[in-house]
Design a protein around this motif. Structure first.
Motif, mmCIF file in Angstrom:
data_model
loop_
_atom_site.group_PDB
_atom_site.id
_atom_site.type_symbol
_atom_site.label_atom_id
_atom_site.label_comp_id
_atom_site.label_asym_id
_atom_site.label_seq_id
_atom_site.Cartn_x
_atom_site.Cartn_y
_atom_site.Cartn_z
ATOM 1 N N ALA A 188 0.843 -1.202 0.000
ATOM 2 C CA ALA A 188 0.000 0.000 0.000
ATOM 3 C C ALA A 188 0.876 1.250 0.000
ATOM 4 O O ALA A 188 0.591 2.237 -0.693
ATOM 5 C CB ALA A 188 -0.935 -0.012 1.206
ATOM 6 N N ILE A 189 1.974 1.205 0.759
ATOM 7 C CA ILE A 189 2.913 2.341 0.790
ATOM 8 C C ILE A 189 3.506 2.553 -0.615
ATOM 9 O O ILE A 189 3.577 3.673 -1.112
ATOM 10 C CB ILE A 189 4.035 2.090 1.830
ATOM 11 N N ILE A 190 3.896 1.452 -1.266
ATOM 12 C CA ILE A 190 4.464 1.553 -2.623
ATOM 13 C C ILE A 190 3.429 2.191 -3.560
ATOM 14 O O ILE A 190 3.733 3.120 -4.312
ATOM 15 C CB ILE A 190 4.884 0.155 -3.150
ATOM 16 N N ASN A 191 2.188 1.717 -3.480
ATOM 17 C CA ASN A 191 1.143 2.236 -4.377
ATOM 18 C C ASN A 191 0.982 3.743 -4.227
ATOM 19 O O ASN A 191 0.907 4.479 -5.196
ATOM 20 C CB ASN A 191 -0.197 1.552 -4.092
ATOM 21 N N VAL A 192 0.957 4.212 -2.985
ATOM 22 C CA VAL A 192 0.702 5.636 -2.771
ATOM 23 C C VAL A 192 1.965 6.455 -3.090
ATOM 24 O O VAL A 192 1.870 7.529 -3.693
ATOM 25 C CB VAL A 192 0.123 5.864 -1.356
ATOM 26 N N GLU A 193 3.133 5.945 -2.767
ATOM 27 C CA GLU A 193 4.373 6.699 -3.018
ATOM 28 C C GLU A 193 4.670 6.834 -4.511
ATOM 29 O O GLU A 193 5.301 7.791 -4.937
ATOM 30 C CB GLU A 193 5.562 6.051 -2.295
ATOM 31 N N LYS A 194 4.216 5.869 -5.312
ATOM 32 C CA LYS A 194 4.412 5.942 -6.768
ATOM 33 C C LYS A 194 3.680 7.148 -7.355
ATOM 34 O O LYS A 194 4.017 7.646 -8.410
ATOM 35 C CB LYS A 194 3.889 4.667 -7.459
ATOM 36 N N GLU A 195 2.650 7.605 -6.646
ATOM 37 C CA GLU A 195 1.852 8.735 -7.145
ATOM 38 C C GLU A 195 2.359 10.079 -6.641
ATOM 39 O O GLU A 195 1.796 11.111 -6.956
ATOM 40 C CB GLU A 195 0.382 8.567 -6.714
ATOM 41 N N ARG A 196 3.402 10.069 -5.821
ATOM 42 C CA ARG A 196 3.873 11.329 -5.230
ATOM 43 C C ARG A 196 4.401 12.283 -6.305
ATOM 44 O O ARG A 196 5.126 11.870 -7.208
ATOM 45 C CB ARG A 196 5.010 11.021 -4.246
ATOM 46 N N VAL A 197 4.053 13.548 -6.180
ATOM 47 C CA VAL A 197 4.577 14.557 -7.096
ATOM 48 C C VAL A 197 5.971 14.945 -6.614
ATOM 49 O O VAL A 197 6.167 15.234 -5.429
ATOM 50 C CB VAL A 197 3.650 15.792 -7.143
ATOM 51 N N LEU A 198 6.936 14.904 -7.523
ATOM 52 C CA LEU A 198 8.323 15.088 -7.098
ATOM 53 C C LEU A 198 8.829 16.514 -7.276
ATOM 54 O O LEU A 198 9.904 16.855 -6.832
ATOM 55 C CB LEU A 198 9.236 14.152 -7.896
ATOM 56 N N LEU A 199 8.027 17.342 -7.945
ATOM 57 C CA LEU A 199 8.587 18.631 -8.343
ATOM 58 C C LEU A 199 8.375 19.764 -7.353
ATOM 59 O O LEU A 199 8.861 20.851 -7.564
ATOM 60 C CB LEU A 199 8.019 19.037 -9.710
ATOM 61 N N ASN A 200 7.628 19.550 -6.255
ATOM 62 C CA ASN A 200 7.413 20.681 -5.339
ATOM 63 C C ASN A 200 8.399 20.634 -4.182
ATOM 64 O O ASN A 200 9.154 19.691 -4.026
ATOM 65 C CB ASN A 200 5.976 20.723 -4.831
#
Ligand code: ADP
Ligand code: 5GP
Length: 200
Positions: A188-200
């Motif tokens: 579940a952590i992997i699923n949500v972290e894959k969606e993290r926006v990296l540019l802010n």
């Protein structure tokens, strides 16, 4: 569109005997696309462990040579033996946008965090610490595994209690009550972290 697809590094730590290998085995069944980093170690294999699958079991001389050649992303002495994370595998897989999982002790996790900051990749990694339901349960599981002499077992238990003090430095803490629950939580952590926006 934000450029948010990038590889993800999952750094897993936790005291000896907490169930890391057991959870990872289950996690690999749930997520066969996960890339596992295989460490080098100078400790001898345990019953049932295979060279190149669980670790690259190498001599101290070969280990020192790899340190000299800069082949490790990090390395550390843990419980009197050397352990190191091969650099190339991780760098290659992050470039290919894969999810890479590695298991390191708390020293190794600190070194990797420093590297991530320098490489401006901190947001591409997540640090997960596995804890036992209780210290008594940890002692019970470690004893039942029967892979350490009583002297080494006591040493590992003392180290475990010290390691538990640093768990707040991690991004997530997962209790290994049941293997299935713990593996599903990490997925579940992997699923949500894959969606993290990296540019802010
Ligand atoms: P680590 O890789 O963290 O050193 P292991 O995966 O070898 O730990 O687990 C230590 C022992 O505990 C093994 O005998 C394993 O089968 C057992 N174990 C792991 N997770 C659980 C759990 N949730 N419930 C009961 N026993 C467990
Ligand atoms: P074990 O001997 O039980 O397999 O591992 C002992 C400890 O070494 C565990 O805490 C494990 O996470 C850690 N470890 C395994 N591989 C590496 C590595 O490549 N680097 C570091 N720093 N620790 C590792």
């Amino acid at each position: 569109m934000p450029k948010h697809k990038r590889g993800l590094l999952i750094v897993l730590s936790g005291p000896s005997g907490v169930g890391k290998s057991t959870i990872v085995k289950r996690l690999r069944k749930i997520n066969p696309r996960l890339k596992m980093s295989v460490s080098c170690t100078t400790r001898p294999p345990r019953l049932g462990e295979a060279n190149k699958r669980d670790y690259f079991f190498i001599s101290k001389e070969a280990f020192t040579e790899k340190v000299k050649n800069g082949e490790f992303l990090e390395w550390a002495e843990v419980h009197g033996r050397y352990y190191g994370t091969p650099r190339e595998f991780i760098e290659e897989n992050l470039k290919k946008n894969n999810v890479v999982l590695l298991e390191v002790d708390v020293q190794g996790a600190g070194t990797i965090k420093d590297w991530l900051y320098k490489a401006r990749l901190r947001k591409s990694a997540v640090f997960v610490f596995i804890i036992p339901p209780s210290v008594d349960m940890l002692a019970f599981r470690l004893k039942r595994r029967k892979t350490e002499s009583s002297e080494l077992l006591n040493y590992r238990l003392r180290a475990a209690i010290a390691e538990l003090q640093v768990m707040e430095k991690y991004d997530y803490i997962v209790v290994n009550d049941q293997v299935e629950h713990a593996a599903r939580k990490i997925q579940a952590i992997i699923n949500v972290e894959k969606e993290r926006v990296l540019l802010n």
